[in-house]
Design an enzyme around this catalytic site. Structure first.
Site, PDB file in Angstrom:
ATOM      1  N   LYS A   1       8.646 -30.819  16.333  1.00  9.95           N
ATOM      2  CA  LYS A   1       7.416 -30.144  16.785  1.00  9.95           C
ATOM      3  C   LYS A   1       6.551 -29.823  15.567  1.00  9.95           C
ATOM      4  O   LYS A   1       7.020 -29.207  14.603  1.00  9.95           O
ATOM      5  CB  LYS A   1       7.751 -28.850  17.532  1.00  9.95           C
ATOM      6  CG  LYS A   1       8.151 -29.095  18.976  1.00  9.95           C
ATOM      7  CD  LYS A   1       8.614 -27.830  19.623  1.00  9.95           C
ATOM      8  CE  LYS A   1       7.505 -27.058  20.260  1.00  9.95           C
ATOM      9  NZ  LYS A   1       8.020 -25.804  20.879  1.00  9.95           N
TER      10      LYS A   1
HETATM   11  O1  G3P Z   1       7.140 -23.403  24.598  1.00 11.97           O
HETATM   12  C1  G3P Z   1       6.184 -22.528  24.114  1.00 11.97           C
HETATM   13  C2  G3P Z   1       6.565 -21.140  24.379  1.00 11.97           C
HETATM   14  O2  G3P Z   1       7.741 -20.805  23.698  1.00 11.97           O
HETATM   15  C3  G3P Z   1       5.525 -20.125  24.170  1.00 11.97           C
HETATM   16  O3  G3P Z   1       5.637 -19.285  25.238  1.00 11.97           O
HETATM   17  O4  G3P Z   1       5.387 -17.245  26.515  1.00 11.97           O
HETATM   18  O5  G3P Z   1       5.355 -17.167  23.995  1.00 11.97           O
HETATM   19  O6  G3P Z   1       3.448 -18.120  25.252  1.00 11.97           O
HETATM   20  P1  G3P Z   1       4.908 -17.874  25.240  1.00 11.97           P
END
Ligand code: G3P
Length: 225
Positions: free
Chosen positions: A94
């Protein structure tokens, strides 16, 4: 639409695997640091290695591991080191959706290493990522909603512009079962879910009520199995 789990927690990965519904794992530095806080013994790379071992029984499973540096040459070095953790190309690197990340993407994909461009928020960014050879682009749905945008509308536009490319759309920052269904309807290839969302998807009040009634009715007969 395939499902990945968005966690670095071994228990969550094991539980999700037992359900037979996931074919991959996504991590990022925030997720790993959250889990490493409980595990003094692990380093970043050994943690990824253990996730690879957990996922090994699933055919063609993938583990997304993110670089930590934001500088291009360092990202390339980290990407090569992370990819080397799997002898069967099961690590996808990534990279952040920046110009430095695009440069690293072109070089890593040129060496046969798969890349997910992460922190993607627009179709313009996705087009750049696809042209740099990214295998996946990861739009962050929830974070677009957080700032008053529509994550799903942006996702749908990204799906549309990715059609001529081999690049797949990996819906990320998924916060609810509704997000998952909307991502599938918008044409995402994969959605990566926190463990909590995965379990929420399995439950429905009418399923619970129906099960209670089956149990009550059968037990009322006093019959044996
Ligand atoms: O896969 C991306 C994720 O980990 C981010 O999620 O909920 O932190 O926006 P969030």
């Amino acid at each position: 639409m395939k499902l990945f789990i968005d966690t670095a927690n071994f228990n969550e990965i094991t539980s999700a695997l037992e359900l037979g519904v996931i074919t991959g794992v996504t991590t990022n530095p925030s997720i790993i640091s959250r889990d490493l806080a409980d595990r003094d013994a692990d380093s970043y790379y050994s943690h990824i290695s253990r996730i690879l071992t957990l996922m090994a029984p699933v055919p063609d499973s993938l583990v997304n591991a993110e670089v930590i540096s934001s500088e291009s040459d360092e990202m390339i070095k980290e990407g090569i080191a992370l990819a080397a953790l799997s002898s069967s190309s099961r690590v996808v690197i990534k990279l952040p959706m920046t110009t430095a990340g695009l440069r690293a993407c072109s070089i890593l994909t040129g060496r046969g290493i798969s890349v997910t461009m992460t922190l993607v928020f627009s179709a313009a960014q996705a087009l750049l990522a696809a042209n740099a050879g990214a295998r996946y682009v990861a739009p962050f749905i929830g974070r677009m909603d957080d700032i008053g945008g529509s994550g799903i509308e942006a996702l749908a536009e990204i799906v549309e512009v990715m059609k001529p490319f081999d690049t797949k759309v990996l819906a990320a920052s998924v916060r609810s079962p509704l997000h998952v269904v909307q991502a599938a309807k918008a044409g995402a290839d994969i959605a990566t879910l926190p463990y909590k969302v995965l379990t929420q998807m399995a439950s429905h009040p009418l399923t619970a009520a129906g099960l209670n009634r089956f149990s009550r009715d059968w037990n009322g007969t006093g019959g044996t199995k």
